[in-house]
Design a protein around this motif. Sequence first.
Motif, PDB file in Angstrom:
ATOM      1  N   TRP A  91      54.033  29.065  45.718  1.00 17.92           N
ATOM      2  CA  TRP A  91      53.191  30.218  46.027  1.00 17.92           C
ATOM      3  C   TRP A  91      52.928  31.046  44.772  1.00 17.92           C
ATOM      4  CZ3 TRP A  91      49.585  31.449  48.988  1.00 17.92           C
ATOM      5  CH2 TRP A  91      49.217  32.771  49.245  1.00 17.92           C
ATOM      6  N   ASN A  92      53.928  31.161  43.905  1.00 19.51           N
ATOM      7  CA  ASN A  92      53.742  31.888  42.646  1.00 19.51           C
ATOM      8  C   ASN A  92      52.693  31.210  41.774  1.00 19.51           C
ATOM      9  OD1 ASN A  92      55.657  33.787  43.353  1.00 19.51           O
ATOM     10  ND2 ASN A  92      57.321  32.798  42.224  1.00 19.51           N
ATOM     11  N   ILE A  93      52.726  29.867  41.761  1.00 20.63           N
ATOM     12  CA  ILE A  93      51.737  29.123  40.975  1.00 20.63           C
ATOM     13  C   ILE A  93      50.350  29.310  41.583  1.00 20.63           C
ATOM     14  CG2 ILE A  93      50.997  26.821  40.266  1.00 20.63           C
ATOM     15  CD1 ILE A  93      53.991  26.055  40.219  1.00 20.63           C
ATOM     16  N   ALA A  94      50.284  29.321  42.908  1.00 19.50           N
ATOM     17  CA  ALA A  94      48.999  29.541  43.581  1.00 19.50           C
ATOM     18  C   ALA A  94      48.411  30.881  43.183  1.00 19.50           C
ATOM     19  CB  ALA A  94      49.181  29.471  45.095  1.00 19.50           C
ATOM     20  N   ASN A  95      49.261  31.860  42.989  1.00 16.91           N
ATOM     21  CA  ASN A  95      48.791  33.201  42.629  1.00 16.91           C
ATOM     22  C   ASN A  95      48.214  33.266  41.221  1.00 16.91           C
ATOM     23  OD1 ASN A  95      49.229  34.557  45.027  1.00 16.91           O
ATOM     24  ND2 ASN A  95      51.393  34.876  44.588  1.00 16.91           N
ATOM     25  N   THR A  96      48.423  32.190  40.440  1.00 11.15           N
ATOM     26  CA  THR A  96      47.793  32.117  39.119  1.00 11.15           C
ATOM     27  C   THR A  96      46.269  32.145  39.271  1.00 11.15           C
ATOM     28  OG1 THR A  96      49.622  30.754  38.309  1.00 11.15           O
ATOM     29  CG2 THR A  96      47.614  30.748  36.999  1.00 11.15           C
ATOM     30  N   LEU A  97      45.799  31.597  40.399  1.00 12.45           N
ATOM     31  CA  LEU A  97      44.362  31.540  40.651  1.00 12.45           C
ATOM     32  C   LEU A  97      43.860  32.731  41.468  1.00 12.45           C
ATOM     33  CD1 LEU A  97      44.174  27.756  41.578  1.00 12.45           C
ATOM     34  CD2 LEU A  97      43.247  28.791  39.520  1.00 12.45           C
ATOM     35  N   ARG A  98      44.793  33.526  42.006  1.00 13.75           N
ATOM     36  CA  ARG A  98      44.376  34.678  42.805  1.00 13.75           C
ATOM     37  C   ARG A  98      43.618  35.670  41.916  1.00 13.75           C
ATOM     38  NH1 ARG A  98      46.429  37.244  47.583  1.00 13.75           N
ATOM     39  NH2 ARG A  98      48.223  35.847  47.649  1.00 13.75           N
ATOM     40  N   GLY A  99      42.581  36.231  42.436  1.00 11.95           N
ATOM     41  CA  GLY A  99      41.763  37.160  41.654  1.00 11.95           C
ATOM     42  C   GLY A  99      40.575  36.462  41.028  1.00 11.95           C
ATOM     43  N   LYS A 100      40.717  35.138  40.837  1.00 12.11           N
ATOM     44  CA  LYS A 100      39.603  34.365  40.284  1.00 12.11           C
ATOM     45  C   LYS A 100      38.608  33.990  41.386  1.00 12.11           C
ATOM     46  CE  LYS A 100      41.056  33.690  35.949  1.00 12.11           C
ATOM     47  NZ  LYS A 100      40.260  33.951  34.748  1.00 12.11           N
ATOM     48  N   MET A 101      39.110  33.818  42.619  1.00  9.97           N
ATOM     49  CA  MET A 101      38.275  33.329  43.710  1.00  9.97           C
ATOM     50  C   MET A 101      38.885  33.714  45.049  1.00  9.97           C
ATOM     51  SD  MET A 101      39.284  29.340  43.041  1.00  9.97           S
ATOM     52  CE  MET A 101      39.054  29.516  41.262  1.00  9.97           C
ATOM     53  N   PHE A 115      40.784  29.046  46.241  1.00 12.32           N
ATOM     54  CA  PHE A 115      41.890  28.624  45.374  1.00 12.32           C
ATOM     55  C   PHE A 115      42.913  27.809  46.158  1.00 12.32           C
ATOM     56  CE2 PHE A 115      45.555  31.408  46.114  1.00 12.32           C
ATOM     57  CZ  PHE A 115      45.043  32.630  46.531  1.00 12.32           C
ATOM     58  N   ARG A 116      42.869  27.908  47.500  1.00 12.79           N
ATOM     59  CA  ARG A 116      43.676  27.007  48.328  1.00 12.79           C
ATOM     60  C   ARG A 116      43.336  25.553  48.028  1.00 12.79           C
ATOM     61  NH1 ARG A 116      41.315  26.710  54.002  1.00 12.79           N
ATOM     62  NH2 ARG A 116      39.968  25.276  52.874  1.00 12.79           N
ATOM     63  N   ASP A 117      42.036  25.266  47.955  1.00  8.18           N
ATOM     64  CA  ASP A 117      41.604  23.883  47.735  1.00  8.18           C
ATOM     65  C   ASP A 117      42.078  23.352  46.383  1.00  8.18           C
ATOM     66  OD1 ASP A 117      40.321  24.028  50.181  1.00  8.18           O
ATOM     67  OD2 ASP A 117      38.416  24.663  49.305  1.00  8.18           O
ATOM     68  N   TYR A 118      42.092  24.223  45.367  1.00 11.23           N
ATOM     69  CA  TYR A 118      42.541  23.795  44.041  1.00 11.23           C
ATOM     70  C   TYR A 118      44.042  23.535  44.023  1.00 11.23           C
ATOM     71  CZ  TYR A 118      38.023  24.886  41.916  1.00 11.23           C
ATOM     72  OH  TYR A 118      36.695  24.888  41.569  1.00 11.23           O
ATOM     73  N   ILE A 119      44.817  24.512  44.470  1.00 11.57           N
ATOM     74  CA  ILE A 119      46.265  24.375  44.341  1.00 11.57           C
ATOM     75  C   ILE A 119      46.803  23.251  45.220  1.00 11.57           C
ATOM     76  CG2 ILE A 119      46.924  26.086  46.102  1.00 11.57           C
ATOM     77  CD1 ILE A 119      48.582  25.597  42.663  1.00 11.57           C
ATOM     78  N   GLN A 159      50.464  30.305  54.442  1.00 11.16           N
ATOM     79  CA  GLN A 159      50.259  31.484  53.606  1.00 11.16           C
ATOM     80  C   GLN A 159      48.772  31.721  53.352  1.00 11.16           C
ATOM     81  OE1 GLN A 159      53.318  32.967  53.980  1.00 11.16           O
ATOM     82  NE2 GLN A 159      52.997  33.712  51.908  1.00 11.16           N
ATOM     83  N   PHE A 160      48.058  30.642  53.093  1.00  9.48           N
ATOM     84  CA  PHE A 160      46.618  30.777  52.869  1.00  9.48           C
ATOM     85  C   PHE A 160      45.930  31.233  54.148  1.00  9.48           C
ATOM     86  CE2 PHE A 160      47.314  27.659  49.304  1.00  9.48           C
ATOM     87  CZ  PHE A 160      46.966  28.539  48.301  1.00  9.48           C
TER      88      PHE A 160
END
Length: 525
Positions: free
Chosen positions: A14-24, A29-33, A197-198
């Motif tokens: 989840w922390n890694i997923a948040n790397t993309l948060r704010g970008k989209m 960003f669910r689809d990417y991670i 979470q998403f």
Amino acid sequence: MSENHKRQLEQQLWNIANTLRGKMDADEFRDYILGFIFYKYLSEKMELYANKILAEDGIKYADINENTEEGQEYLEAIKEEALTSLGYFLKPAELFKELARKGNSNSKEEGVSNFILDELTQVLKHIEQSTMGTESEDDFNKLFEDLDLTSTKLGRTEAAKNDLIAKVLGHLDKIDFKLEDTEADVLGDAYEYLIGQFASGAGKKAGEFYTPQEVSKVLAKLVTTGKTKLKSVYDPTCGSGSLLLRVAKEVDEVSNFYGQELNRTTYNLARMNMILHDVHFQKFDIRQEDTLEHPQHLEQRFEAIVANPPFSANWSASPLHLSDDRFSQYGKLAPSSKADFAFVQHMVHHLADNGAMAVVLPHGVLFRGGAEGHIRQYLIEDRNYLDAVIGLPANIFYGTSIPTCILVFKKCREQNDNILFIDASQYYEKAKTQCYLRDIDIEKIITTYRERKPEFKYSHVASLQEIRDNDYNLNIPRYVDTFEEEESIDLNEVATALAQLEDEMQSTDQTIAAFCAELGIAKPF
């Protein structure tokens, strides 16, 4: 792996997923991670499998030189076996760890470019292409199409996009998925956690791909009652596939999984979810199409069916459907603005004689008249398929606060002279704005269903005559008395209290009047 380690893995992802948060947006960003996690899983699975084959030769898959004749011979032999066992193939240079290392390398020191976007795009295409002409082709076809590495949402320049993707891959590469532990489905559980979470952040869109785990658990336990093995399980609106996988956790074995999903992105997610949970490609058949208009498994019958279809969705309700075996016997179609009973009819058609189905629906299906009332009566009076009606709490699904119910159907019912009603609407825990079922609430529902026991203000076993007397209206309060009698009021006590209050007010007025006289000012009354 311990529960603590599993929670650590979930938090890391989840922390890694948040790397993309704010970008989209969350669903983007669910689809990417999730796509990158899936790529890492395929890579590690491939490497483990190849290393096992190469063990006798004393070499590792990552050490094979692809540019030599000997290396090519190894790769051809491994590819042939991998396509049969895994359903796909990756070369050593295409493994996740290789691209993660390259993307995060110091190009000045190592003398190589750390630009990996083009190479990563090709690798993802190669995974799909490796399956062409094989049994697994349909299961991998366009599986990574939602990972658009050219999107400007990843960055304004190619370098910025590359830096972001390399950073995500680098973080993921440091996590050990422990795939060698075949007894634990840690990664599958973590993947489910991320999907949840998403969903919690996706609002109304969440309903398109996710059923809350506690509701999934109830549905799964209902359809597996009395069974330890299932020949097949089917979900006509399967979303991310979580319901199908939940059913598998309730029995020792499921031979085959079947599903259909309209949304292309969610369909891809479902296939990834199956593979990540180590379901062999030959054991699942997920199709992408409109279930009501273009059913994909029409001639098949399933032992267990679960579904959380879109509530009161629109559908064609075309008169042509009256010649469709799914609907023809009823004589009427569900309204075009409310497809709820159309999904029920579709599922009943697919239900095996020894099977059970459980479907989540809005409360309106219990009492609405017209064509829906006609279909409801036919299912009860003419077919006697309805086994139980279970009321759930409001605000339990993402994106909607409406109360819902579960209908359980069986073609060969053990108790064919009654219908069980359960009102579980008041048994839940509230967390922020969302309600959820606790383990104790789930256990109460399932125990009541399996023992078919009446309980004051909770459950009632209604005879079919009771249902007829209520004109086939299934509204739960008609059968389960939920009336709370108001506390009786002693009018003499109320009168005495009012008289006492009047005395106190007069005393207060006198005190205020005395103060005003001392101050030489007028009384306020």
